[in-house]
Design an enzyme around this catalytic site. Sequence first.
Site, PDB file in Angstrom:
ATOM      1  N   ASP A 277      -0.346  -5.504 -21.703  1.00 14.57           N
ATOM      2  CA  ASP A 277       0.790  -5.249 -22.589  1.00 14.57           C
ATOM      3  C   ASP A 277       1.870  -6.284 -22.293  1.00 14.57           C
ATOM      4  OD1 ASP A 277       2.711  -4.104 -24.239  1.00 14.57           O
ATOM      5  OD2 ASP A 277       2.971  -2.287 -23.040  1.00 14.57           O
ATOM      6  N   HIS A 278       2.687  -6.541 -23.280  1.00 16.24           N
ATOM      7  CA  HIS A 278       3.898  -7.311 -23.020  1.00 16.24           C
ATOM      8  C   HIS A 278       4.813  -6.496 -22.106  1.00 16.24           C
ATOM      9  CE1 HIS A 278       3.082  -9.032 -27.279  1.00 16.24           C
ATOM     10  NE2 HIS A 278       2.484  -9.769 -26.363  1.00 16.24           N
TER      11      HIS A 278
ATOM     12  N   LEU B 105       5.531  -1.798 -25.078  1.00 20.42           N
ATOM     13  CA  LEU B 105       4.843  -0.860 -25.974  1.00 20.42           C
ATOM     14  C   LEU B 105       3.951  -1.563 -26.982  1.00 20.42           C
ATOM     15  CD1 LEU B 105       7.794   1.655 -26.499  1.00 20.42           C
ATOM     16  CD2 LEU B 105       6.073   1.611 -24.677  1.00 20.42           C
ATOM     17  N   HIS B 106       3.278  -2.630 -26.510  1.00 14.93           N
ATOM     18  CA  HIS B 106       2.270  -3.326 -27.302  1.00 14.93           C
ATOM     19  C   HIS B 106       0.939  -3.349 -26.544  1.00 14.93           C
ATOM     20  CE1 HIS B 106       5.846  -5.784 -29.108  1.00 14.93           C
ATOM     21  NE2 HIS B 106       5.699  -4.627 -29.714  1.00 14.93           N
ATOM     22  N   PRO B 107       0.461  -2.198 -26.059  1.00 14.79           N
ATOM     23  CA  PRO B 107      -0.762  -2.204 -25.262  1.00 14.79           C
ATOM     24  C   PRO B 107      -1.988  -2.520 -26.110  1.00 14.79           C
ATOM     25  CG  PRO B 107      -0.123   0.050 -25.742  1.00 14.79           C
ATOM     26  CD  PRO B 107       0.991  -0.831 -26.250  1.00 14.79           C
TER      27      PRO B 107
END
Length: 535
Positions: free
Chosen positions: A294-295, A472-474
Site C-alpha cells: 500500500d502507499h 488506503l490503497h492496498p
Amino acid sequence: MEAESYDYIVTGAGSAGCAVAARLSETGRYRVLLLEAGGRDSSPWIHIPVGYSRLFTHETYNWRFESEPVAGLNGRTSYQPRGKMLGGTSSLNGMVYMRGTAADYDGWRQFGCVGWDYESVLAFFRKAENQERGEDEFHGVGGPLNVTDAHYKHEIIDAIIEAAVQAGIPRNRDFNGAAQEGAGYYQATIGKGRRWSAATAYLKPARGRRNLVVRPNAHATRIVIENGRAVGIEFRTSRGMEMARARGEVIVSGGVYGSPQLLLLSGIGPGDHLNEMGIEVTHDLAPVGANLHDHFNSYVAWRSTSTGTFNELHHSPFRKLAAGARYLVGRDGPMTAIATHAGILTRTDPRFDRPDLQINTYLWSIETRDRTGMHPHRWPGFSMSPVHLRPEGRGRVSLASRDPLAPPRIAFRFMETAHDVDAMIRGVRLARKLAEQPALKPYIAEEVVPGAAVNSDEQVIEDIRNRGVSNLHPVGTCRMGTGPDAVVDPRLRVHGIRGLRIADASIMPLVVGGNTNAPSIMIGEKCAAMVLEDA
C-alpha cells in the site's frame, strides 16, 4: 440447499464488481447474479461528497478492518476502512480520479501480464469514462463514470499549487493525460454535485434488466468447487445459508482483503495455512494473500492566517447550516468538495523515470485520525500529506478464523526498508519547502504538526513511525502473473481452478502511482470483456 442457476456469479459489488456485473448483463444474453455482503447505498451521506468524513468509521457502511501490529510503526495497528455497501469503497472514498502512469502498466506487461500494457488498458479507462472536458486521446465520453473538475476551490489550495511552481514543479491540469508529474487540482468521480460511485455509474442504469439480479446483504462464504471447477457460491443472508450455481464462471470481486479471504475459506491457498486452520485443501496455491502492499503517508499541518477552512466548518453549527443550504439550493459550496482538493506528483530523485511522491493537500488539519474518526483542530488550518508511491514492504492477508464473517488477519510491513524510510523523509522535507515559498508563506501562522521541534532525520523518522498511516490503497493479494508467485493469469483466471476469475485491486502485481479506484474500475471493465470473449 436448493440452488438457482445463473450464467455468471459476481461476488462483491465494489468498484470492479459493479463494472463486471453491468457489462456481463448489458447484452441481455446472460443471467448474472451480483452478491454484496453489505447493504444498499441508501444513506444521503454516501451521495453528498463531503459525507466521506461521516463514513470513515460508520459501523453500517464500513468494514472497519484493523491490521496486526506493525513493527515499522512502533507496534501500532493500521486502521483500514473498506466500503460495506453497494459500490464498495467507491461509495466512501475520497473520489479522486487518478489512474497512475503509463509506465506503471507497461511495468505490469514486463512481469508477463500480456494485454495490460498502457495502450491496452487505456481503451478501458476511456470506455468507462464520461469526461466533463470532452473526448481526446486520453479520455472518453459517454461512459458510465462521470469525471469532473474540482468545482470547489480555495485561495490556500491555489497558493500551494503556486508554491510548487515556485519550487520548480510544473503545473499540471491533467494528471491522467500526457504526463503525471506536476501540481494542480484533482479531477473527481462526481456528477451534478453528487458522488458518482461504481454503484451509481453501473448498477443504477441496469436496474431494469431482468437478467441482472443484485443481492445486497448476501455474504459469500465459500466457492463451490467440483472436479477442479468453480460451479457456484454459498452465501449467508438474513434467511440463512443459500447457494447459487454458475453455468459459466464465478468472478470474485471482494477486494484486496475479501478476495483472498474467500479463496482461503474455499480451500484455495497455502496448504500449510489451510491445514493449520482446519480447512480441507482444495488447491494448494501459495501466493494467495501474499504481496500485500500500500502507499504510505504522513501529515504536515499548519495553523492558517486565512479563514474558511474545513476546521471551522466542522466546529461551527452556523457554517454547517449555511453550507447545507447552499448545497440544497445550488449543489455547490463546501459540501461538494472532495477529500483531497489538489496534489503534487514529483520525483524525489531526478534519476527516477516517474513520480515516486504524491503530496495531497487538505483544507483541514487534524489532531488525530484513527478508527474513532478524524478530529480537526479548533483553529483555521490546512495540511499536506506526503505519500510514498513506490513502496518496497510486502505483507500478507490470512485467516484469523474459519468463521467467514470474522475479519481476516492483515499484516503490513510499512517503514521497514531504507528505501521506504528515506522516501518519507524526503516527502516531509518537500512539504516544508513548499511552506517556505513566497506564495504560501503569508497563509502560515505556524507549523503545528509535527512542529518545528521535529527537525533532524531521526526525529522525523520517529514522528512518522508514531503518526504515519496507510494511504488506503492496498493491492496485490491475488497477484496477476505467469510464475509461481501469481494467483491469477493475465486473463484473471485463478491458476489451477477452472471457471474462476478475480477482478479487483488484489490482482495488481504492483500498486500504481496514484489512487486505486479508477484502476479497479478499469480492471472490472477489462475482466468483463475477457469473459465475454471467452464465452
